[in-house]
Design a protein around this motif. Structure first.
Motif, mmCIF file in Angstrom:
data_model
loop_
_atom_site.group_PDB
_atom_site.id
_atom_site.type_symbol
_atom_site.label_atom_id
_atom_site.label_comp_id
_atom_site.label_asym_id
_atom_site.label_seq_id
_atom_site.Cartn_x
_atom_site.Cartn_y
_atom_site.Cartn_z
ATOM 1 N N ARG A 21 1.017 -54.403 28.324
ATOM 2 C CA ARG A 21 1.625 -55.360 27.394
ATOM 3 C C ARG A 21 0.936 -55.261 26.038
ATOM 4 O O ARG A 21 -0.274 -55.099 25.962
ATOM 5 C CB ARG A 21 1.476 -56.791 27.909
ATOM 6 N N VAL A 22 1.744 -55.423 24.996
ATOM 7 C CA VAL A 22 1.238 -55.481 23.630
ATOM 8 C C VAL A 22 1.984 -56.622 22.939
ATOM 9 O O VAL A 22 3.207 -56.586 22.839
ATOM 10 C CB VAL A 22 1.466 -54.155 22.870
ATOM 11 N N GLY A 23 1.237 -57.617 22.510
ATOM 12 C CA GLY A 23 1.846 -58.737 21.814
ATOM 13 C C GLY A 23 2.866 -59.484 22.644
ATOM 14 O O GLY A 23 3.863 -59.958 22.122
ATOM 15 N N GLY A 24 2.683 -59.544 23.943
ATOM 16 C CA GLY A 24 3.608 -60.259 24.812
ATOM 17 C C GLY A 24 4.781 -59.417 25.288
ATOM 18 O O GLY A 24 5.543 -59.851 26.149
ATOM 19 N N LYS A 25 4.966 -58.235 24.757
ATOM 20 C CA LYS A 25 6.058 -57.359 25.172
ATOM 21 C C LYS A 25 5.538 -56.362 26.200
ATOM 22 O O LYS A 25 4.497 -55.744 26.006
ATOM 23 C CB LYS A 25 6.622 -56.629 23.958
ATOM 24 N N ARG A 26 6.267 -56.223 27.287
ATOM 25 C CA ARG A 26 5.837 -55.323 28.362
ATOM 26 C C ARG A 26 6.405 -53.919 28.143
ATOM 27 O O ARG A 26 7.578 -53.754 27.828
ATOM 28 C CB ARG A 26 6.312 -55.863 29.701
ATOM 29 N N TYR A 27 5.558 -52.936 28.329
ATOM 30 C CA TYR A 27 5.943 -51.534 28.217
ATOM 31 C C TYR A 27 5.747 -50.886 29.579
ATOM 32 O O TYR A 27 4.624 -50.736 30.041
ATOM 33 C CB TYR A 27 5.092 -50.808 27.167
ATOM 34 N N ARG A 28 6.840 -50.528 30.216
ATOM 35 C CA ARG A 28 6.808 -49.808 31.495
ATOM 36 C C ARG A 28 7.547 -48.501 31.282
ATOM 37 O O ARG A 28 8.717 -48.483 30.958
ATOM 38 C CB ARG A 28 7.506 -50.609 32.590
ATOM 39 N N ARG A 29 6.835 -47.421 31.453
ATOM 40 C CA ARG A 29 7.441 -46.105 31.220
ATOM 41 C C ARG A 29 7.027 -45.127 32.308
ATOM 42 O O ARG A 29 5.883 -45.132 32.751
ATOM 43 C CB ARG A 29 6.988 -45.514 29.882
ATOM 44 N N ARG A 30 7.955 -44.293 32.692
ATOM 45 C CA ARG A 30 7.630 -43.136 33.527
ATOM 46 C C ARG A 30 7.449 -41.970 32.571
ATOM 47 O O ARG A 30 8.286 -41.723 31.712
ATOM 48 C CB ARG A 30 8.757 -42.830 34.507
ATOM 49 N N LEU A 31 6.367 -41.268 32.728
ATOM 50 C CA LEU A 31 6.088 -40.140 31.857
ATOM 51 C C LEU A 31 6.772 -38.888 32.419
ATOM 52 O O LEU A 31 6.904 -38.747 33.633
ATOM 53 C CB LEU A 31 4.572 -39.931 31.746
ATOM 54 N N PRO A 32 7.194 -37.982 31.573
ATOM 55 C CA PRO A 32 7.910 -36.797 32.054
ATOM 56 C C PRO A 32 6.974 -35.714 32.601
ATOM 57 O O PRO A 32 7.179 -34.527 32.354
ATOM 58 C CB PRO A 32 8.648 -36.322 30.798
ATOM 59 N N ILE A 33 5.963 -36.128 33.333
ATOM 60 C CA ILE A 33 4.989 -35.190 33.900
ATOM 61 C C ILE A 33 5.017 -35.351 35.413
ATOM 62 O O ILE A 33 4.676 -36.410 35.940
ATOM 63 C CB ILE A 33 3.578 -35.465 33.350
ATOM 64 N N LYS A 34 5.414 -34.290 36.113
ATOM 65 C CA LYS A 34 5.600 -34.374 37.555
ATOM 66 C C LYS A 34 4.537 -33.632 38.351
ATOM 67 O O LYS A 34 4.724 -33.349 39.518
ATOM 68 C CB LYS A 34 6.984 -33.846 37.924
#
Length: 104
Positions: A21-34
């Protein structure tokens, strides 16, 4: 403050991911590295996402100010209230070429 942007491995889909989270906003990401062995690359990519999130949070926003009803009412009264509204309406109607009613 602990850095919470470090990537973690998702076993089932087999990818690196981040969740912070940054400033109350959630960041959920899958990275393109398998590849589980490419943790260093995943860390660099996650750090870039984290830096971009903070840059977005700290950038001056161009959003418009929201006016409350009370503020709008005050502006309306300061502008002359109902009388100013009617005067402006009459001026607008006078400027238009409206057809006149014919009497029979």
């Amino acid at each position: 403050m602990a850095e919470n942007w470090h990537p973690f491995w998702l076993e089932k889909p087999g990818v690196w991911a981040v969740d912070f989270r940054v400033g109350g906003k959630r960041y959920r990401r899958r990275l393109p590295i398998k590849d589980i062995k490419m943790q260093a690359l995943a860390t660099r990519l996650a750090e870039g996402i984290y830096r971009d999130a903070w840059a977005e949070e700290l950038a001056p926003s161009a959003s418009t100010k929201k006016v409350t009803f009370a503020e709008a009412a005050d502006l309306y009264v300061q502008a002359g209230g109902k009388n100013a509204f009617y005067q402006n309406s009459c001026i607008t109607l006078a400027r238009q070429d409206l057809p006149t009613k014919s009497t029979r």
